[in-house]
Enzyme design. Sequence first.
Site, PDB file in Angstrom:
ATOM      1  N   HIS A 180      48.154  37.925  46.890  1.00  0.00           N
ATOM      2  CA  HIS A 180      46.951  37.879  46.292  1.00  0.00           C
ATOM      3  C   HIS A 180      46.998  36.973  45.036  1.00  0.00           C
ATOM      4  CE1 HIS A 180      43.112  39.613  45.102  1.00  0.00           C
ATOM      5  NE2 HIS A 180      43.441  40.166  43.849  1.00  0.00           N
TER       6      HIS A 180
ATOM      7  N   GLN B 135      35.295  39.883  45.708  1.00  0.00           N
ATOM      8  CA  GLN B 135      35.266  39.206  46.898  1.00  0.00           C
ATOM      9  C   GLN B 135      34.704  40.084  48.318  1.00  0.00           C
ATOM     10  OE1 GLN B 135      39.839  39.146  46.381  1.00  0.00           O
ATOM     11  NE2 GLN B 135      39.767  38.951  48.612  1.00  0.00           N
TER      12      GLN B 135
ATOM     13  N   ASN C  48      40.599  40.367  37.940  1.00  0.00           N
ATOM     14  CA  ASN C  48      40.600  40.212  39.550  1.00  0.00           C
ATOM     15  C   ASN C  48      39.361  40.196  40.121  1.00  0.00           C
ATOM     16  OD1 ASN C  48      41.699  41.052  42.090  1.00  0.00           O
ATOM     17  ND2 ASN C  48      42.374  43.124  41.709  1.00  0.00           N
TER      18      ASN C  48
ATOM     19  N   CYS D 123      40.678  35.610  47.681  1.00  0.00           N
ATOM     20  CA  CYS D 123      40.957  35.762  46.073  1.00  0.00           C
ATOM     21  C   CYS D 123      41.308  34.319  45.743  1.00  0.00           C
ATOM     22  CB  CYS D 123      42.390  36.496  46.002  1.00  0.00           C
ATOM     23  SG  CYS D 123      43.730  35.802  46.998  1.00  0.00           S
TER      24      CYS D 123
END
Length: 340
Positions: A283, A143, A304, A149
């Site tokens: 997140h 990102q 992630n 996110c």
Amino acid sequence: MASVNFLILAIILCSRTSGATSRDGGLFEASAVEKHEQWMSRFHCVYSNDAEKARRFEIFKKNLKFVESFNMNTNKTYKLDVNKFSDLTDEEFQARYMGLLVPEGTSSLDSYKTVSFRHENVSETGESMDWRQEGAVTSVKNQGHCGCCWAFSTVAAVEGITKISKGELVSLSVQQLVDCNTESYGCGGGNTVNAFNYIIKNQGITTEDSYPYQTSQQTCDSTHSIAATISAYETVPQNDEEALLKAVSQQPVSVAIDGSGDAFRQYFGGIFEDENCGTDGTHTVTVVGYGTSKEGIKYWLLKNSWGKSWGENGYMRIKRGVDAPEGMCGLAQFAYYPLA
Ligand SMILES: *[C@@H]1O[C@H](CO)[C@@H](O)[C@H](O)[C@H]1NC(C)=O
Ligand SMILES: *[C@@H]1O[C@H](CO)[C@@H](O)[C@H](O)[C@H]1NC(C)=O
């Protein structure tokens, strides 16, 4: 204001590409000053002046100390390493690399706890699942300096169900969500529910190739052709890791997590567990599997959006089946998946 602009300039000068991922311990041999120099070159980092460099060095040194003393504790089930985030303050990190805004009021909705969901009667979840091995997970994305996110996690969940239902893995456009999902705030944050609703209303989402990621919000371009659709989304009952297990056995699931801690940020590998981790979802990541380690520790496998240099090639294994009903770092509080 001038100092704020200056700060942004200074940070942008560190390109923070995922570049070198040296896994040897060489970095820990030198002095902190030397380590900072090595770190700067590893992450292609150039500060705008000496004062800025000195300021960043102090932050780096604090993180280095934290990492080194953590790794000396041999009881831990995971290791840390200084990484591209190690010269940032908590505030900078949280503003730039996270981006979940939990929908107002949802944390107190009792209906979230008992919601009926399509995977509720799954009886056989198996010992382990890794949706990467089923070809349902695209490569780890990054990102960068953009708090979106939420868009990465949404896209990963939609990529998963698209592969599972249609047989084809296609990398989908994060940028389309950042630009066009007006219910969210681009790089300023958003959430998966709003993003799923956008995809449903828009009757689909295009590919990453046709609408590539820009690390900033742009004007919405709605001319791209649709590559994947979803009909709806469902909520996994809140604070119920068993329910989450049933869901993840069937498809990748988007979850909120507290990713703000020093250890989480500088996670290098192993099975993560942190008693300092809170339950404030800041997140969003995607659960793409689960399993049990050789040592018998149960874990979730998280994808992630911090590039491949973070964690285990961009992934984290995090403790599963903890005493707290919210799950480790609150990961069982807000979990959603799309339907084909
Ligand atoms: C490791 O764990 C053992 C047993 O639980 C404990 O006695 C010891 O103090 C721990 N060591 C460290 C460095 O925390
Ligand atoms: C799960 O089973 C219960 C009891 O048989 C049933 O009422 C419910 O509709 C089932 N749920 C789904 C999603 O099929």
